[in-house]
Design a protein around this motif. Structure first.
Motif, short mmCIF file in Angstrom:
data_model
loop_
_atom_site.label_atom_id
_atom_site.label_comp_id
_atom_site.label_asym_id
_atom_site.label_seq_id
_atom_site.Cartn_x
_atom_site.Cartn_y
_atom_site.Cartn_z
N CYS A 34 0.82 -1.22 0.00
CA CYS A 34 0.00 0.00 0.00
C CYS A 34 0.85 1.26 0.00
CB CYS A 34 -0.92 0.02 1.21
SG CYS A 34 -2.26 -1.14 1.04
N GLU A 36 1.14 4.12 1.44
CA GLU A 36 0.80 4.95 2.60
C GLU A 36 1.39 6.35 2.48
OE1 GLU A 36 -1.25 4.30 5.17
OE2 GLU A 36 -1.69 2.45 4.11
N GLU A 42 -2.72 8.60 -4.18
CA GLU A 42 -4.05 8.83 -3.64
C GLU A 42 -5.05 8.79 -4.79
OE1 GLU A 42 -6.64 8.82 -0.82
OE2 GLU A 42 -4.50 8.79 -0.44
N ALA A 47 -4.66 2.04 -3.48
CA ALA A 47 -4.88 2.78 -2.24
C ALA A 47 -6.31 2.58 -1.73
CB ALA A 47 -4.59 4.26 -2.44
N CYS A 50 -6.72 -0.99 -0.41
CA CYS A 50 -6.08 -1.11 0.91
C CYS A 50 -6.99 -0.58 2.00
CB CYS A 50 -4.74 -0.38 0.92
SG CYS A 50 -3.46 -1.17 -0.06
N ARG A 51 -7.64 0.55 1.77
CA ARG A 51 -8.57 1.10 2.76
C ARG A 51 -9.73 0.13 2.99
NH1 ARG A 51 -7.01 5.78 0.21
NH2 ARG A 51 -8.74 5.78 -1.25
N ARG A 54 -8.64 -2.84 5.15
CA ARG A 54 -8.50 -2.48 6.56
C ARG A 54 -9.86 -2.41 7.26
NH1 ARG A 54 -4.90 1.42 4.36
NH2 ARG A 54 -2.78 0.61 4.48
#
Length: 92
Positions: A34, A36, A42, A47, A50-51, A54
Motif C-alpha cells: 500500500c 501509505e 491517492e 490505495a 487497501c482502505r 482495513r
C-alpha cells in the motif's frame, strides 16, 4: 465481519472485495504494497483497495462505503460507471 454499503448494483464489487480481504495471506501482501501517505497514489485502485481491506473485520467502523474504490475502478474501466448490473467475475 462488517459489510459494505450498496451503492446501487454494487454487490458484485462488495462480494469480491470481501472474499479477497478475508484471504489473509493475500490481504497481508496487498497491505504491504500500500502506498501509505504517497499523494501521487491517492485515488489509485491500490490505495482504495487497501482502505477497504482495513475495514473488513474492524467492528468499530460499521458499514463501509466503497465509493472511493468504485471511482478509482471507473477511471480505469469506464464500463462500471452507472448502475448497471455486473457479475463478480467481470469485476475481478
Amino acid at each position: 465481519l462488517q459489510g459494505f454499503r450498496n451503492l446501487g448494483n454494487t454487490c458484485y464489487m462488495s462480494s469480491v472485495v470481501s472474499v479477497l480481504a478475508l484471504l489473509r495471506p493475500f490481504a497481508n501482501d496487498v497491505l504491504g504494497a500500500c502506498p501509505e501517505g504517497d499523494p501521487a497514489e491517492e485515488g489509485s485502485v491500490l490505495a482504495a483497495f487497501c482502505r477497504a481491506i482495513r475495514c473488513v473485520g474492524d467492528k468499530n467502523r460499521g458499514v463501509h462505503d466503497l465509493s472511493d474504490l468504485r471511482a478509482a475502478v471507473i477511471r480505469k474501466e469506464p464500463h462500471f460507471q452507472g448502475h448497471e448490473q455486473h457479475d463478480a467475475h467481470e469485476f475481478y
